[in-house]
Design a protein around this motif. Sequence first.
Motif, PDB file in Angstrom:
ATOM      1  N   PHE A   5      -0.579  -8.983   9.267  1.00  0.00           N
ATOM      2  CA  PHE A   5      -1.225  -8.898   7.965  1.00  0.00           C
ATOM      3  C   PHE A   5      -0.997  -7.510   7.371  1.00  0.00           C
ATOM      4  O   PHE A   5      -0.690  -6.550   8.071  1.00  0.00           O
ATOM      5  CB  PHE A   5      -2.734  -9.173   8.080  1.00  0.00           C
ATOM      6  CG  PHE A   5      -3.488  -8.043   8.703  1.00  0.00           C
ATOM      7  CD1 PHE A   5      -4.163  -7.131   7.925  1.00  0.00           C
ATOM      8  CD2 PHE A   5      -3.477  -7.870  10.079  1.00  0.00           C
ATOM      9  CE1 PHE A   5      -4.825  -6.063   8.493  1.00  0.00           C
ATOM     10  CE2 PHE A   5      -4.139  -6.816  10.663  1.00  0.00           C
ATOM     11  CZ  PHE A   5      -4.820  -5.905   9.868  1.00  0.00           C
ATOM     12  N   SER A   6      -1.186  -7.441   6.061  1.00  0.00           N
ATOM     13  CA  SER A   6      -1.188  -6.171   5.341  1.00  0.00           C
ATOM     14  C   SER A   6      -2.214  -6.263   4.222  1.00  0.00           C
ATOM     15  O   SER A   6      -2.240  -7.261   3.482  1.00  0.00           O
ATOM     16  CB  SER A   6       0.186  -5.865   4.747  1.00  0.00           C
ATOM     17  OG  SER A   6       0.121  -4.766   3.846  1.00  0.00           O
ATOM     18  N   VAL A   7      -3.057  -5.246   4.121  1.00  0.00           N
ATOM     19  CA  VAL A   7      -3.924  -5.121   2.946  1.00  0.00           C
ATOM     20  C   VAL A   7      -3.053  -4.500   1.860  1.00  0.00           C
ATOM     21  O   VAL A   7      -2.799  -3.298   1.850  1.00  0.00           O
ATOM     22  CB  VAL A   7      -5.162  -4.252   3.241  1.00  0.00           C
ATOM     23  CG1 VAL A   7      -6.053  -4.181   2.001  1.00  0.00           C
ATOM     24  CG2 VAL A   7      -5.946  -4.806   4.431  1.00  0.00           C
ATOM     25  N   LEU A   8      -2.555  -5.349   0.978  1.00  0.00           N
ATOM     26  CA  LEU A   8      -1.590  -4.891  -0.032  1.00  0.00           C
ATOM     27  C   LEU A   8      -2.234  -3.924  -1.020  1.00  0.00           C
ATOM     28  O   LEU A   8      -1.609  -2.953  -1.447  1.00  0.00           O
ATOM     29  CB  LEU A   8      -1.024  -6.088  -0.785  1.00  0.00           C
ATOM     30  CG  LEU A   8      -0.234  -7.109   0.038  1.00  0.00           C
ATOM     31  CD1 LEU A   8       0.144  -8.293  -0.837  1.00  0.00           C
ATOM     32  CD2 LEU A   8       1.005  -6.476   0.640  1.00  0.00           C
ATOM     33  N   ALA A   9      -3.466  -4.212  -1.396  1.00  0.00           N
ATOM     34  CA  ALA A   9      -4.212  -3.353  -2.314  1.00  0.00           C
ATOM     35  C   ALA A   9      -5.684  -3.679  -2.152  1.00  0.00           C
ATOM     36  O   ALA A   9      -6.056  -4.836  -1.952  1.00  0.00           O
ATOM     37  CB  ALA A   9      -3.785  -3.578  -3.758  1.00  0.00           C
ATOM     38  N   SER A  10      -6.524  -2.647  -2.241  1.00  0.00           N
ATOM     39  CA  SER A  10      -7.952  -2.873  -2.109  1.00  0.00           C
ATOM     40  C   SER A  10      -8.705  -1.804  -2.868  1.00  0.00           C
ATOM     41  O   SER A  10      -8.452  -0.616  -2.701  1.00  0.00           O
ATOM     42  CB  SER A  10      -8.364  -2.857  -0.631  1.00  0.00           C
ATOM     43  OG  SER A  10      -9.743  -3.179  -0.498  1.00  0.00           O
ATOM     44  N   GLY A  11      -9.620  -2.237  -3.724  1.00  0.00           N
ATOM     45  CA  GLY A  11     -10.409  -1.295  -4.497  1.00  0.00           C
ATOM     46  C   GLY A  11     -10.871  -1.900  -5.801  1.00  0.00           C
ATOM     47  O   GLY A  11     -10.618  -3.073  -6.093  1.00  0.00           O
ATOM     48  N   SER A  12     -11.521  -1.076  -6.611  1.00  0.00           N
ATOM     49  CA  SER A  12     -12.077  -1.546  -7.876  1.00  0.00           C
ATOM     50  C   SER A  12     -11.003  -2.036  -8.839  1.00  0.00           C
ATOM     51  O   SER A  12     -11.278  -2.832  -9.734  1.00  0.00           O
ATOM     52  CB  SER A  12     -12.859  -0.415  -8.548  1.00  0.00           C
ATOM     53  OG  SER A  12     -13.675   0.267  -7.630  1.00  0.00           O
ATOM     54  N   THR A  13      -9.760  -1.552  -8.672  1.00  0.00           N
ATOM     55  CA  THR A  13      -8.701  -1.857  -9.638  1.00  0.00           C
ATOM     56  C   THR A  13      -7.848  -3.060  -9.259  1.00  0.00           C
ATOM     57  O   THR A  13      -6.999  -3.479 -10.039  1.00  0.00           O
ATOM     58  CB  THR A  13      -7.776  -0.642  -9.812  1.00  0.00           C
ATOM     59  OG1 THR A  13      -7.295  -0.216  -8.528  1.00  0.00           O
ATOM     60  CG2 THR A  13      -8.525   0.520 -10.454  1.00  0.00           C
TER      61      THR A  13
END
Length: 264
Positions: A5-13
């Motif tokens: 797995f990869s967390v491709l992007a994480s955050g408010s945006t």
Amino acid sequence: MTMQFSVLASGSTGNAIFIESDGQSFLVDAGLSGKKMDELFSSIGRKIADLSGIFVTHEHSDHIKGLGVLARKYKLPIYANEKTWRAMDRLTGAIDDSQKFTFETETVKTFGAVDIQSFGVSHDAAEPMFYIFHNGGKKLVLITDTGYVSDRMKGLISNADVYVFESNHDVGMLRMGRYPWSIKQRILSDVGHVSNEDAALAMNDVIGPQTKRIYLAHLSADNNMKELAKMSVTQMLEQKDAGVGHQFHLYDTDPKVPTPLALI
């Protein structure tokens, strides 16, 4: 039987997580533009066209911004519960009915050797839910966008190999920050987001002998920092003698840079 797995992007945006296992590959949420999603996949050496499906957690824009574009461009199957489909209807643009699949909360769907289990969370969306990926005794839990972690949730997510776990805000930064009080109240509420401290308390209740990695996810750009989140969670877990740093390790996520593909 393995999972990567990869967390491709994480955050408010924007939020997106990639999982692959035994020839199947999945995307949970597509909260960035179609162009940015293409870039993120290229950076981990994978192709959106090869996905077995996209799984939606809820209809907020930081989770579905690129969904309509990807659905139309790549003709991918999309999975969401009925209330989320209705809530997304005007937000994604047209998606062909042949690509729309219903995945209700608290159910399991099987794709080859992979079982994907959905569970409800407490967030101000139509019917928000997150996912647990199971394969060959391995367990990957994704849990963000919840105001608190209930005992029911804890029972479902306990003793996972890997967690992608919300650590959204530092309460002090949020209270002192620039947000209007109404927004602060929403974030702090039972249908908002989990703070660093509350995340650590929940983690302490669910980590088990199998747990090896916890990724701190969905950090607020205004009310948190990577270093602060990791320090706060580490300190609280150390106080509980939970095994942080030797039994399991904490990892950062980023709103723009994917985590390296990791084997479970």
